[in-house]
Write a protein that holds these residues in place. Structure first.
Motif, PDB file in Angstrom:
ATOM      1  N   GLU A 271       0.836  -1.212   0.000  1.00  0.00           N
ATOM      2  CA  GLU A 271       0.000   0.000   0.000  1.00  0.00           C
ATOM      3  C   GLU A 271       0.867   1.257   0.000  1.00  0.00           C
ATOM      4  N   GLN A 272       1.915   1.270   0.820  1.00  0.00           N
ATOM      5  CA  GLN A 272       2.814   2.423   0.864  1.00  0.00           C
ATOM      6  C   GLN A 272       3.495   2.626  -0.487  1.00  0.00           C
ATOM      7  N   THR A 273       3.914   1.545  -1.112  1.00  0.00           N
ATOM      8  CA  THR A 273       4.574   1.636  -2.416  1.00  0.00           C
ATOM      9  C   THR A 273       3.602   2.142  -3.470  1.00  0.00           C
ATOM     10  N   LYS A 274       2.376   1.621  -3.456  1.00  0.00           N
ATOM     11  CA  LYS A 274       1.350   2.081  -4.405  1.00  0.00           C
ATOM     12  C   LYS A 274       1.098   3.576  -4.219  1.00  0.00           C
ATOM     13  N   ASN A 275       1.016   4.018  -2.965  1.00  0.00           N
ATOM     14  CA  ASN A 275       0.802   5.446  -2.693  1.00  0.00           C
ATOM     15  C   ASN A 275       1.979   6.286  -3.180  1.00  0.00           C
ATOM     16  N   SER A 276       3.188   5.752  -3.063  1.00  0.00           N
ATOM     17  CA  SER A 276       4.370   6.458  -3.572  1.00  0.00           C
ATOM     18  C   SER A 276       4.325   6.574  -5.090  1.00  0.00           C
ATOM     19  N   ILE A 277       3.827   5.543  -5.749  1.00  0.00           N
ATOM     20  CA  ILE A 277       3.696   5.572  -7.209  1.00  0.00           C
ATOM     21  C   ILE A 277       2.705   6.663  -7.614  1.00  0.00           C
ATOM     22  N   VAL A 278       1.573   6.717  -6.937  1.00  0.00           N
ATOM     23  CA  VAL A 278       0.575   7.757  -7.232  1.00  0.00           C
ATOM     24  C   VAL A 278       1.178   9.143  -7.028  1.00  0.00           C
ATOM     25  N   GLU A 279       1.932   9.311  -5.956  1.00  0.00           N
ATOM     26  CA  GLU A 279       2.564  10.608  -5.692  1.00  0.00           C
ATOM     27  C   GLU A 279       3.622  10.928  -6.747  1.00  0.00           C
ATOM     28  N   ALA A 280       4.363   9.918  -7.198  1.00  0.00           N
ATOM     29  CA  ALA A 280       5.380  10.147  -8.234  1.00  0.00           C
ATOM     30  C   ALA A 280       4.730  10.541  -9.554  1.00  0.00           C
ATOM     31  N   ILE A 281       3.554   9.988  -9.850  1.00  0.00           N
ATOM     32  CA  ILE A 281       2.807  10.397 -11.043  1.00  0.00           C
ATOM     33  C   ILE A 281       2.414  11.866 -10.905  1.00  0.00           C
ATOM     34  N   GLU A 282       1.932  12.231  -9.724  1.00  0.00           N
ATOM     35  CA  GLU A 282       1.556  13.632  -9.481  1.00  0.00           C
ATOM     36  C   GLU A 282       2.769  14.545  -9.606  1.00  0.00           C
ATOM     37  N   ASN A 283       3.941  14.086  -9.144  1.00  0.00           N
ATOM     38  CA  ASN A 283       5.174  14.868  -9.287  1.00  0.00           C
ATOM     39  C   ASN A 283       5.482  15.112 -10.763  1.00  0.00           C
ATOM     40  N   PHE A 284       5.324  14.067 -11.571  1.00  0.00           N
ATOM     41  CA  PHE A 284       5.577  14.176 -13.003  1.00  0.00           C
ATOM     42  C   PHE A 284       4.639  15.209 -13.625  1.00  0.00           C
ATOM     43  N   GLN A 285       3.362  15.098 -13.284  1.00  0.00           N
ATOM     44  CA  GLN A 285       2.368  16.009 -13.851  1.00  0.00           C
ATOM     45  C   GLN A 285       2.614  17.450 -13.409  1.00  0.00           C
ATOM     46  N   LYS A 286       2.988  17.633 -12.150  1.00  0.00           N
ATOM     47  CA  LYS A 286       3.286  18.973 -11.635  1.00  0.00           C
ATOM     48  C   LYS A 286       4.497  19.564 -12.359  1.00  0.00           C
ATOM     49  N   LEU A 287       5.548  18.768 -12.509  1.00  0.00           N
ATOM     50  CA  LEU A 287       6.743  19.231 -13.205  1.00  0.00           C
ATOM     51  C   LEU A 287       6.423  19.577 -14.656  1.00  0.00           C
ATOM     52  N   ASP A 288       5.607  18.734 -15.289  1.00  0.00           N
ATOM     53  CA  ASP A 288       5.207  18.982 -16.672  1.00  0.00           C
ATOM     54  C   ASP A 288       4.435  20.298 -16.785  1.00  0.00           C
ATOM     55  N   GLU A 289       3.511  20.526 -15.868  1.00  0.00           N
ATOM     56  CA  GLU A 289       2.731  21.766 -15.878  1.00  0.00           C
ATOM     57  C   GLU A 289       3.625  22.985 -15.645  1.00  0.00           C
ATOM     58  N   GLU A 290       4.576  22.851 -14.723  1.00  0.00           N
ATOM     59  CA  GLU A 290       5.502  23.952 -14.455  1.00  0.00           C
ATOM     60  C   GLU A 290       6.350  24.266 -15.683  1.00  0.00           C
ATOM     61  N   GLN A 291       6.815  23.221 -16.362  1.00  0.00           N
ATOM     62  CA  GLN A 291       7.639  23.429 -17.550  1.00  0.00           C
ATOM     63  C   GLN A 291       6.824  24.038 -18.685  1.00  0.00           C
ATOM     64  N   GLN A 292       5.563  23.628 -18.814  1.00  0.00           N
ATOM     65  CA  GLN A 292       4.696  24.222 -19.830  1.00  0.00           C
ATOM     66  C   GLN A 292       4.458  25.696 -19.550  1.00  0.00           C
ATOM     67  N   ALA A 293       4.224  26.028 -18.286  1.00  0.00           N
ATOM     68  CA  ALA A 293       4.004  27.425 -17.908  1.00  0.00           C
ATOM     69  C   ALA A 293       5.255  28.259 -18.174  1.00  0.00           C
ATOM     70  N   GLU A 294       6.413  27.684 -17.854  1.00  0.00           N
ATOM     71  CA  GLU A 294       7.681  28.386 -18.090  1.00  0.00           C
ATOM     72  C   GLU A 294       7.898  28.604 -19.584  1.00  0.00           C
ATOM     73  N   LEU A 295       7.606  27.603 -20.380  1.00  0.00           N
ATOM     74  CA  LEU A 295       7.758  27.706 -21.831  1.00  0.00           C
ATOM     75  C   LEU A 295       6.815  28.767 -22.398  1.00  0.00           C
ATOM     76  N   LYS A 296       5.569  28.783 -21.950  1.00  0.00           N
ATOM     77  CA  LYS A 296       4.606  29.789 -22.399  1.00  0.00           C
ATOM     78  C   LYS A 296       5.060  31.184 -22.021  1.00  0.00           C
ATOM     79  N   LYS A 297       5.638  31.301 -20.831  1.00  0.00           N
ATOM     80  CA  LYS A 297       6.125  32.593 -20.368  1.00  0.00           C
ATOM     81  C   LYS A 297       7.249  33.093 -21.261  1.00  0.00           C
TER      82      LYS A 297
END
Length: 126
Positions: free
Chosen positions: A95-121
């Motif tokens: 369960e802890q590992t599965k939760n870490s995977i979900v959080e790592a997916i969220e990290n990826f999405q957050k980083l992607d959104e930040e990079q998109q915002a930076e690129l648009k800027k």
């Protein structure tokens, strides 16, 4: 679960929480599904163990039968290294590992959104 680096082993949850670990959502979702399937299997094993393995053995109503019945029941679900205790600890790690995977997916999405915002800027400032 630990990640072994140059120095010491670091808990996976710590590296994920710090944002150091990201997982592509497609690959991460497949991994999450596999962990969930294993968790479901362990839940099934625990359920069967508590309903059948730990069921008192029909050894008769006598002092020896009573002692043996208590011994078997305790080994199935009462001791530190009983089947139920070990499977419950294993389930917790899954369960802890599965939760870490979900959080790592969220990290990826957050980083992607930040990079998109930076690129648009930067594209807007050209």
């Amino acid at each position: 679960m630990y990640i072994v680096g140059d120095k010491d082993a670091v808990p996976l949850g710590d590296t994920v929480s710090s944002g150091q670990v990201q997982i592509d959502p497609t690959a991460g979702e497949e991994l999450r599904k596999q962990f969930q399937a294993q968790i479901d299997q362990v839940d099934s094993w625990i359920q069967r163990a508590t309903s059948s393995i730990a069921r008192p053995a029909p050894l008769g109503a006598n002092p020896v039968g009573d002692k043996m019945r208590d011994k078997f029941t305790h080994r199935a679900e009462g001791e530190q290294y009983s089947f139920v205790s070990v499977m419950t600890a294993y389930r917790t790690v899954l369960e802890q590992t599965k939760n870490s995977i979900v959080e790592a997916i969220e990290n990826f999405q957050k980083l992607d959104e930040e990079q998109q915002a930076e690129l648009k800027k930067h594209m807007g400032n050209s």
